[in-house]
Design an enzyme around this catalytic site. Structure first.
Site, mmCIF file in Angstrom:
data_model
loop_
_atom_site.group_PDB
_atom_site.id
_atom_site.type_symbol
_atom_site.label_atom_id
_atom_site.label_comp_id
_atom_site.label_asym_id
_atom_site.label_seq_id
_atom_site.Cartn_x
_atom_site.Cartn_y
_atom_site.Cartn_z
ATOM 1 N N SER A 186 64.590 52.750 68.225
ATOM 2 C CA SER A 186 65.597 52.365 67.224
ATOM 3 C C SER A 186 65.830 53.563 66.311
ATOM 4 O O SER A 186 64.974 54.470 66.240
ATOM 5 C CB SER A 186 65.041 51.202 66.387
ATOM 6 O OG SER A 186 65.822 50.992 65.233
ATOM 7 N N TYR B 174 58.567 46.584 61.634
ATOM 8 C CA TYR B 174 59.526 47.087 62.635
ATOM 9 C C TYR B 174 59.544 48.619 62.628
ATOM 10 O O TYR B 174 59.493 49.259 63.688
ATOM 11 C CB TYR B 174 60.908 46.521 62.303
ATOM 12 C CG TYR B 174 61.964 46.765 63.354
ATOM 13 C CD1 TYR B 174 62.106 45.906 64.436
ATOM 14 C CD2 TYR B 174 62.842 47.844 63.251
ATOM 15 C CE1 TYR B 174 63.100 46.108 65.388
ATOM 16 C CE2 TYR B 174 63.828 48.059 64.200
ATOM 17 C CZ TYR B 174 63.955 47.187 65.269
ATOM 18 O OH TYR B 174 64.934 47.397 66.216
HETATM 19 P P1 NAD Z 1 67.816 40.220 71.258
HETATM 20 O O1 NAD Z 1 67.154 39.261 70.344
HETATM 21 O O2 NAD Z 1 69.184 39.924 71.754
HETATM 22 O O3 NAD Z 1 66.900 40.510 72.512
HETATM 23 C C1 NAD Z 1 65.516 40.589 72.435
HETATM 24 C C2 NAD Z 1 64.962 40.254 73.779
HETATM 25 O O4 NAD Z 1 63.534 40.276 73.712
HETATM 26 C C3 NAD Z 1 65.367 38.848 74.246
HETATM 27 O O5 NAD Z 1 65.629 38.871 75.624
HETATM 28 C C4 NAD Z 1 64.121 38.038 73.944
HETATM 29 O O6 NAD Z 1 64.005 36.905 74.778
HETATM 30 C C5 NAD Z 1 63.058 39.061 74.239
HETATM 31 N N1 NAD Z 1 61.761 38.737 73.666
HETATM 32 C C6 NAD Z 1 61.464 38.391 72.393
HETATM 33 N N2 NAD Z 1 60.157 38.094 72.287
HETATM 34 C C7 NAD Z 1 59.622 38.260 73.522
HETATM 35 C C8 NAD Z 1 58.329 38.084 74.065
HETATM 36 N N3 NAD Z 1 57.293 37.674 73.314
HETATM 37 N N4 NAD Z 1 58.145 38.320 75.381
HETATM 38 C C9 NAD Z 1 59.180 38.703 76.170
HETATM 39 N N5 NAD Z 1 60.428 38.892 75.709
HETATM 40 C C10 NAD Z 1 60.640 38.660 74.407
HETATM 41 O O7 NAD Z 1 67.781 41.627 70.503
HETATM 42 P P2 NAD Z 1 68.389 43.053 70.855
HETATM 43 O O8 NAD Z 1 69.149 43.483 69.666
HETATM 44 O O9 NAD Z 1 69.019 43.066 72.176
HETATM 45 O O10 NAD Z 1 67.063 43.932 70.873
HETATM 46 C C11 NAD Z 1 66.541 44.543 72.020
HETATM 47 C C12 NAD Z 1 65.756 45.774 71.617
HETATM 48 O O11 NAD Z 1 66.621 46.719 71.018
HETATM 49 C C13 NAD Z 1 64.636 45.473 70.609
HETATM 50 O O12 NAD Z 1 63.488 46.231 70.930
HETATM 51 C C14 NAD Z 1 65.255 45.971 69.316
HETATM 52 O O13 NAD Z 1 64.274 46.343 68.403
HETATM 53 C C15 NAD Z 1 66.067 47.145 69.799
HETATM 54 N N6 NAD Z 1 67.121 47.548 68.873
HETATM 55 C C16 NAD Z 1 68.150 46.696 68.578
HETATM 56 C C17 NAD Z 1 69.128 47.117 67.695
HETATM 57 C C18 NAD Z 1 70.295 46.251 67.339
HETATM 58 O O14 NAD Z 1 71.048 46.609 66.425
HETATM 59 N N7 NAD Z 1 70.527 45.152 68.007
HETATM 60 C C19 NAD Z 1 69.066 48.387 67.116
HETATM 61 C C20 NAD Z 1 68.000 49.211 67.439
HETATM 62 C C21 NAD Z 1 67.039 48.781 68.316
#
Ligand code: NAD
Length: 257
Positions: A139, A152
């Site tokens: 991130s 985080y």
């Molecule tokens: P999201 O909530 O849409 O997806 C998260 C995924 O992780 C889902 O598929 C969920 O089911 C899964 N998950 C959660 N807990 C879990 C567990 N215990 N075991 C297995 N799977 C689990 O969120 P996202 O925004 O797509 O985030 C995905 C990644 O991207 C994360 O690591 C997040 O930190 C990172 N990220 C997101 C953003 C953003 O702006 N959306 C920015 C930077 C980084």
């Protein structure tokens, strides 16, 4: 670029960025393994749909990324792992003196420790296959901080550090390990932060999006899951064979500030 014949495991991929990355890897020809902690018909249907759309072998394997043994079992059950995308992640927003301990533990386990366990299980398979790509979805918070996100930010900085370490351990092998650092992407994870952030800053939804989230994203646009998938496919390409141990920001200029 064809990833035909490669098996890609994407943790946390029944939603958001993980699903977007899985779709782009499958479009590039990889056999994808989707994952989350649930085991619903719709999870398996998602994999079937990707397989049908792309003519690849797509599967869904349930494993809870908060548990080290299940992280390792996911890799074993997949039977092969040429491409590992560590994406599973959760968020909690709170001042540190009020940060619930169970939220701290869960974020460190899912966002950081899972990456240790999956890499430890996958690297021997990559070595045996003579090729491997690890892409850790970190991130912008792996490179900078924001208030109220202690767990985080700590976890994502940890992922970036682990990425560099594994890159050095595999530097003389046909394996690379990199981290992608997205800025804000409008996924369910971000949607879920909006109410708490509205409370912290006493702001409307529109103001949180414009003045808190995209305030630090100079492009003033969310990054998309397709762009993150495309960046992952690039890191799996031959052109990226000498890119290892680094971070690629997909953040509309956030970390240039
Ligand atoms: P999201 O909530 O849409 O997806 C998260 C995924 O992780 C889902 O598929 C969920 O089911 C899964 N998950 C959660 N807990 C879990 C567990 N215990 N075991 C297995 N799977 C689990 O969120 P996202 O925004 O797509 O985030 C995905 C990644 O991207 C994360 O690591 C997040 O930190 C990172 N990220 C997101 C953003 C953003 O702006 N959306 C920015 C930077 C980084």
């Amino acid at each position: 670029m064809s990833l035909s014949g490669k098996t890609a495991i994407i943790t946390g991929s029944n939603s958001g960025i993980g699903l977007g990355v899985a779709r782009e890897l499958a479009k590039a020809g990889a056999d994808v393994v989707l994952n989350s902690f649930t085991d619903r018909d719709e999870d398996h249907a998602l994999a079937a749909e990707i397989g049908e759309e792309t003519g690849t072998n797509a599967r869904y394997i349930k494993a809870d990324m908060s548990k080290g043994d299940e992280c390792r079992a996911l890799i074993e059950k997949a039977g092969a792992c040429d491409i590992l995308v560590n994406n599973a992640g959760i968020q909690h927003v709170s001042p540190i003196d009020q940060f619930p301990v169970e939220k701290w533990d869960a974020i460190i386990a899912i966002n950081m420790n899972s990456t240790f366990h999956t890499m430890a299980a996958a690297l021997p398979m990559m070595r045996k296959a003579g090729w491997g790509r690890v892409v850790n979805i970190a991130s912008a918070h792996g490179l900078t901080a924001s208030p109220f996100k202690a767990a985080y930010v700590a976890a994502k900085h940890g992922v970036v550090g682990m990425t560099k370490t594994v890159a050095l351990e595999t530097a003389q092998e046909p394996i690379t390990c990199n981290a992608i650092c997205p800025g804000y992407v409008l996924t369910p994870l971000v949607e879920a932060q909006i109410p708490d952030t509205m409370k912290e800053y006493d702001m409307s939804r529109e103001d949180v999006i414009k003045n808190v989230m995209l305030e630090r994203q100079p492009s003033k646009e969310f990054a998309t899951v397709e762009q993150l998938g495309g960046t992952t496919v690039f890191l799996c390409s031959d052109a990226a064979a000498q890119i290892t141990g680094t971070t690629i920001s997909v953040d509309g200029g956030w970390t240039a500030l």
